[in-house]
Design a protein around this motif. Structure first.
Motif, PDB file in Angstrom:
ATOM      1  N   GLY A 294      30.869  36.698  39.573  1.00 17.08           N
ATOM      2  CA  GLY A 294      32.055  35.996  40.068  1.00 17.08           C
ATOM      3  C   GLY A 294      31.735  34.620  40.608  1.00 17.08           C
ATOM      4  N   LEU A 295      30.628  34.495  41.329  1.00 16.79           N
ATOM      5  CA  LEU A 295      30.247  33.181  41.867  1.00 16.79           C
ATOM      6  C   LEU A 295      29.861  32.209  40.771  1.00 16.79           C
ATOM      7  CD1 LEU A 295      28.295  34.094  45.111  1.00 16.79           C
ATOM      8  CD2 LEU A 295      30.401  32.752  44.949  1.00 16.79           C
ATOM      9  N   VAL A 296      29.100  32.661  39.784  1.00 20.71           N
ATOM     10  CA  VAL A 296      28.727  31.772  38.680  1.00 20.71           C
ATOM     11  C   VAL A 296      29.978  31.299  37.955  1.00 20.71           C
ATOM     12  CG1 VAL A 296      27.492  31.576  36.479  1.00 20.71           C
ATOM     13  CG2 VAL A 296      26.428  32.790  38.400  1.00 20.71           C
ATOM     14  N   ARG A 297      30.848  32.215  37.632  1.00 17.21           N
ATOM     15  CA  ARG A 297      32.090  31.876  36.923  1.00 17.21           C
ATOM     16  C   ARG A 297      32.940  30.897  37.755  1.00 17.21           C
ATOM     17  NH1 ARG A 297      32.963  36.544  35.318  1.00 17.21           N
ATOM     18  NH2 ARG A 297      32.477  36.295  33.137  1.00 17.21           N
ATOM     19  N   HIS A 298      33.077  31.195  39.036  1.00  8.99           N
ATOM     20  CA  HIS A 298      33.891  30.346  39.910  1.00  8.99           C
ATOM     21  C   HIS A 298      33.322  28.933  39.996  1.00  8.99           C
ATOM     22  CE1 HIS A 298      36.621  29.258  43.122  1.00  8.99           C
ATOM     23  NE2 HIS A 298      35.576  28.784  43.790  1.00  8.99           N
TER      24      HIS A 298
ATOM     25  N   LEU B 102      36.631  29.652  47.530  1.00 10.81           N
ATOM     26  CA  LEU B 102      35.842  30.806  47.112  1.00 10.81           C
ATOM     27  C   LEU B 102      36.730  32.049  47.043  1.00 10.81           C
ATOM     28  CD1 LEU B 102      32.672  30.034  49.213  1.00 10.81           C
ATOM     29  CD2 LEU B 102      32.924  29.827  46.734  1.00 10.81           C
ATOM     30  N   PRO B 103      36.637  32.752  45.944  1.00  7.96           N
ATOM     31  CA  PRO B 103      37.510  33.918  45.761  1.00  7.96           C
ATOM     32  C   PRO B 103      37.013  35.127  46.544  1.00  7.96           C
ATOM     33  CG  PRO B 103      36.026  33.725  43.909  1.00  7.96           C
ATOM     34  CD  PRO B 103      35.768  32.519  44.797  1.00  7.96           C
ATOM     35  N   GLU B 104      37.909  36.085  46.716  1.00  7.99           N
ATOM     36  CA  GLU B 104      37.499  37.384  47.248  1.00  7.99           C
ATOM     37  C   GLU B 104      36.749  38.082  46.129  1.00  7.99           C
ATOM     38  OE1 GLU B 104      37.768  38.753  50.310  1.00  7.99           O
ATOM     39  OE2 GLU B 104      38.504  36.791  50.915  1.00  7.99           O
TER      40      GLU B 104
END
Length: 178
Positions: free
Chosen positions: A76-80, A65-67
């Motif tokens: 960001g979560l959807v893309r990740h 999981l990215p910062e």
């Protein structure tokens, strides 16, 4: 040629991931996994104990999981997660198997809970509600994965990453900020 203990375990895990991906949890056998790894089935049992423990080890995933900035975390979560699902067929196997197998469902809960809840806690500063918020986020992301990669609903399969981020990002963001 003899393999080291680490090489043998790695060969078993690689074979197990491929076999679980191809056959699913219920149809994959220790014997088939051993054959794929070119070892005796007893060695699989020696290293992992049983099929459930082997599956748990094979289904161990770091979601990496990215910062994320709190105000952009939904997108960001959807893309990740889209990129993770695309790059890792094992996550698709875990989802597919988790619907019908309790060990796989528990593995999914462990992976998501152990990694998403701490992220949500950091983003929200709300450790009390973080498990509930993370569950809401997981419901959206798992629903996305199920409809796009497992059931392959045509509109979901053909939607671009950006389209999905635009539609789902605000929903995930709401779970983090409301």
């Amino acid at each position: 040629m003899r393999r080291s203990s680490m090489e043998t375990a790695a060969a078993i895990l690689a074979a197990a991931r491929e076999r679980f991906a191809a056959d699913g949890y219920d149809k994959a056998t220790i014997r088939a996994i051993a054959a794929d790894a070119r070892i005796d089935p007893a060695m699989v049992m020696r290293y992992f104990g049983n099929k459930e423990k082997l599956f748990a080890a094979a289904a161990e995933f770091d979601l990496e999981l990215p910062e994320l900035a709190p105000d952009q975390a939904g997108d960001g979560l959807v893309r990740h997660f889209l990129r993770k699902w695309e790059a890792n067929e094992g996550l698709q196997v875990l989802l597919r198997t988790g619907v019908t197998n309790e060990a796989a469902a528990e593995r999914m809960r462990t992976v998501l809970g152990g990694q998403v809840i701490p992220l949500v806690t950091r983003l929200t500063g709300d450790p009390q509600r973080a498990p509930f918020r993370a569950s809401l986020i997981a419901s959206q992301l798992l629903g996305l994965a199920l409809s796009r990669y497992i059931l392959q609903f045509p509109p979901m399969v053909t939607a671009s990453e950006e389209e999905l981020v635009v539609w789902l990002g605000p929903t995930i963001q709401r779970y983090l900020t409301d």
